[in-house]
Write a protein that holds these residues in place. Structure first.
Motif, PDB file in Angstrom:
ATOM      1  N   ILE A  46      69.169  44.127 119.492  1.00 33.64           N
ATOM      2  CA  ILE A  46      69.629  43.914 118.120  1.00 33.64           C
ATOM      3  C   ILE A  46      68.749  42.868 117.434  1.00 33.64           C
ATOM      4  N   LEU A  47      68.366  41.839 118.166  1.00 33.58           N
ATOM      5  CA  LEU A  47      67.498  40.804 117.614  1.00 33.58           C
ATOM      6  C   LEU A  47      66.149  41.385 117.200  1.00 33.58           C
ATOM      7  N   GLN A  48      65.589  42.241 118.026  1.00 38.38           N
ATOM      8  CA  GLN A  48      64.309  42.872 117.700  1.00 38.38           C
ATOM      9  C   GLN A  48      64.429  43.711 116.428  1.00 38.38           C
ATOM     10  N   THR A  49      65.510  44.446 116.304  1.00 36.70           N
ATOM     11  CA  THR A  49      65.745  45.238 115.090  1.00 36.70           C
ATOM     12  C   THR A  49      65.921  44.312 113.882  1.00 36.70           C
ATOM     13  N   THR A  50      66.622  43.219 114.074  1.00 40.10           N
ATOM     14  CA  THR A  50      66.816  42.243 112.997  1.00 40.10           C
ATOM     15  C   THR A  50      65.474  41.688 112.543  1.00 40.10           C
ATOM     16  N   PHE A  51      64.585  41.390 113.493  1.00 38.06           N
ATOM     17  CA  PHE A  51      63.238  40.910 113.136  1.00 38.06           C
ATOM     18  C   PHE A  51      62.497  41.958 112.305  1.00 38.06           C
ATOM     19  N   GLN A  52      62.602  43.208 112.696  1.00 36.95           N
ATOM     20  CA  GLN A  52      61.918  44.277 111.966  1.00 36.95           C
ATOM     21  C   GLN A  52      62.454  44.413 110.548  1.00 36.95           C
ATOM     22  N   HIS A  53      63.770  44.359 110.409  1.00 36.87           N
ATOM     23  CA  HIS A  53      64.375  44.449 109.081  1.00 36.87           C
ATOM     24  C   HIS A  53      63.994  43.244 108.223  1.00 36.87           C
ATOM     25  N   GLN A  54      64.025  42.063 108.832  1.00 37.36           N
ATOM     26  CA  GLN A  54      63.668  40.849 108.102  1.00 37.36           C
ATOM     27  C   GLN A  54      62.245  40.932 107.591  1.00 37.36           C
ATOM     28  N   LYS A  55      61.344  41.441 108.419  1.00 37.18           N
ATOM     29  CA  LYS A  55      59.937  41.568 108.012  1.00 37.18           C
ATOM     30  C   LYS A  55      59.797  42.558 106.864  1.00 37.18           C
ATOM     31  N   ALA A  56      60.534  43.661 106.922  1.00 36.40           N
ATOM     32  CA  ALA A  56      60.475  44.646 105.840  1.00 36.40           C
ATOM     33  C   ALA A  56      61.000  44.052 104.533  1.00 36.40           C
ATOM     34  N   ILE A  57      62.074  43.287 104.609  1.00 34.29           N
ATOM     35  CA  ILE A  57      62.617  42.643 103.408  1.00 34.29           C
ATOM     36  C   ILE A  57      61.621  41.621 102.878  1.00 34.29           C
ATOM     37  N   TRP A  58      61.054  40.817 103.772  1.00 35.64           N
ATOM     38  CA  TRP A  58      60.069  39.821 103.357  1.00 35.64           C
ATOM     39  C   TRP A  58      58.851  40.489 102.718  1.00 35.64           C
ATOM     40  N   ASP A  59      58.353  41.563 103.328  1.00 36.67           N
ATOM     41  CA  ASP A  59      57.209  42.283 102.756  1.00 36.67           C
ATOM     42  C   ASP A  59      57.527  42.785 101.353  1.00 36.67           C
ATOM     43  N   TYR A  60      58.721  43.337 101.173  1.00 36.83           N
ATOM     44  CA  TYR A  60      59.151  43.822  99.861  1.00 36.83           C
ATOM     45  C   TYR A  60      59.162  42.675  98.852  1.00 36.83           C
ATOM     46  N   MET A  61      59.759  41.556  99.246  1.00 36.76           N
ATOM     47  CA  MET A  61      59.853  40.414  98.339  1.00 36.76           C
ATOM     48  C   MET A  61      58.474  39.852  98.010  1.00 36.76           C
ATOM     49  N   ASN A  62      57.628  39.789  98.999  1.00 37.90           N
ATOM     50  CA  ASN A  62      56.271  39.279  98.783  1.00 37.90           C
ATOM     51  C   ASN A  62      55.494  40.205  97.860  1.00 37.90           C
ATOM     52  N   GLN A  63      55.618  41.510  98.071  1.00 32.69           N
ATOM     53  CA  GLN A  63      54.920  42.505  97.245  1.00 32.69           C
ATOM     54  C   GLN A  63      55.374  42.419  95.787  1.00 32.69           C
ATOM     55  N   LYS A  64      56.652  42.172  95.574  1.00 32.60           N
ATOM     56  CA  LYS A  64      57.205  42.093  94.226  1.00 32.60           C
ATOM     57  C   LYS A  64      56.964  40.723  93.573  1.00 32.60           C
ATOM     58  N   GLY A  65      56.452  39.768  94.364  1.00 32.75           N
ATOM     59  CA  GLY A  65      56.233  38.425  93.833  1.00 32.75           C
ATOM     60  C   GLY A  65      57.460  37.536  93.896  1.00 32.75           C
ATOM     61  N   TYR A  66      58.504  37.970  94.621  1.00 35.27           N
ATOM     62  CA  TYR A  66      59.731  37.198  94.744  1.00 35.27           C
ATOM     63  C   TYR A  66      59.613  36.086  95.786  1.00 35.27           C
ATOM     64  N   TYR A  67      58.719  36.269  96.743  1.00 36.66           N
ATOM     65  CA  TYR A  67      58.566  35.318  97.846  1.00 36.66           C
ATOM     66  C   TYR A  67      57.071  35.184  98.094  1.00 36.66           C
ATOM     67  N   GLN A  68      56.494  34.167  97.500  1.00 32.87           N
ATOM     68  CA  GLN A  68      55.060  33.999  97.607  1.00 32.87           C
ATOM     69  C   GLN A  68      54.743  32.846  98.557  1.00 32.87           C
ATOM     70  N   VAL A  69      53.681  33.021  99.292  1.00 33.86           N
ATOM     71  CA  VAL A  69      53.232  31.980 100.213  1.00 33.86           C
ATOM     72  C   VAL A  69      51.749  31.727  99.980  1.00 33.86           C
ATOM     73  N   ASP A  70      51.352  30.510 100.261  1.00 31.99           N
ATOM     74  CA  ASP A  70      49.936  30.182 100.209  1.00 31.99           C
ATOM     75  C   ASP A  70      49.318  30.532 101.553  1.00 31.99           C
ATOM     76  N   MET A  71      48.182  31.187 101.503  1.00 30.63           N
ATOM     77  CA  MET A  71      47.491  31.562 102.733  1.00 30.63           C
ATOM     78  C   MET A  71      46.797  30.336 103.325  1.00 30.63           C
ATOM     79  N   ALA A  72      46.988  30.149 104.620  1.00 36.42           N
ATOM     80  CA  ALA A  72      46.343  29.034 105.309  1.00 36.42           C
ATOM     81  C   ALA A  72      44.874  29.372 105.548  1.00 36.42           C
ATOM     82  N   PRO A  73      44.015  28.359 105.486  1.00 35.97           N
ATOM     83  CA  PRO A  73      42.605  28.599 105.813  1.00 35.97           C
ATOM     84  C   PRO A  73      42.469  29.040 107.274  1.00 35.97           C
ATOM     85  N   GLN A  74      41.505  29.897 107.557  1.00 42.17           N
ATOM     86  CA  GLN A  74      41.311  30.419 108.911  1.00 42.17           C
ATOM     87  C   GLN A  74      41.160  29.296 109.931  1.00 42.17           C
ATOM     88  N   GLN A  75      40.520  28.212 109.542  1.00 39.36           N
ATOM     89  CA  GLN A  75      40.325  27.078 110.454  1.00 39.36           C
ATOM     90  C   GLN A  75      41.678  26.510 110.902  1.00 39.36           C
TER      91      GLN A  75
END
Length: 91
Positions: A46-75
């Motif tokens: 159930i936890l693994q499924t919850t992680f998958q759902h959470q990632k899908a929701i986060w991806d949706y929010m990020n794509q729509k601009g609802y949840y934006q993050v700053d990208m860390a430098p590769q270093q």
């Protein structure tokens, strides 16, 4: 709450994301503290499924601009990976 109150996509997604985060915390505790192997395995699935759902929701929010993050430098990413590997004893 007013009877005619409506929610927009951002509000609904935010509530879903928060609920999934809380569920993941509770399920993690169940996995870590369960003495019964069957319950532990079920909770892990159930936890693994919850992680998958959470990632899908986060991806949706990020794509729509609802949840934006700053990208860390590769270093910084490489440094964090090295620190984790050192803590785990991986070379």
């Amino acid at each position: 709450m007013a009877q005619n109150q409506t929610f927009n996509d951002k509000q609904i997604a935010s509530v879903l994301l928060t609920n999934h985060k809380q569920s993941a915390q509770s399920l993690t505790n169940l996995v870590l503290e369960s003495a019964n192997q069957g319950i532990r395995q079920d909770a892990q699935q159930i936890l693994q499924t919850t992680f998958q759902h959470q990632k899908a929701i986060w991806d949706y929010m990020n794509q729509k601009g609802y949840y934006q993050v700053d990208m860390a430098p590769q270093q910084e990413i490489t440094k964090a990976q090295q620190q984790i590997q050192q803590q785990m004893g991986i070379h």
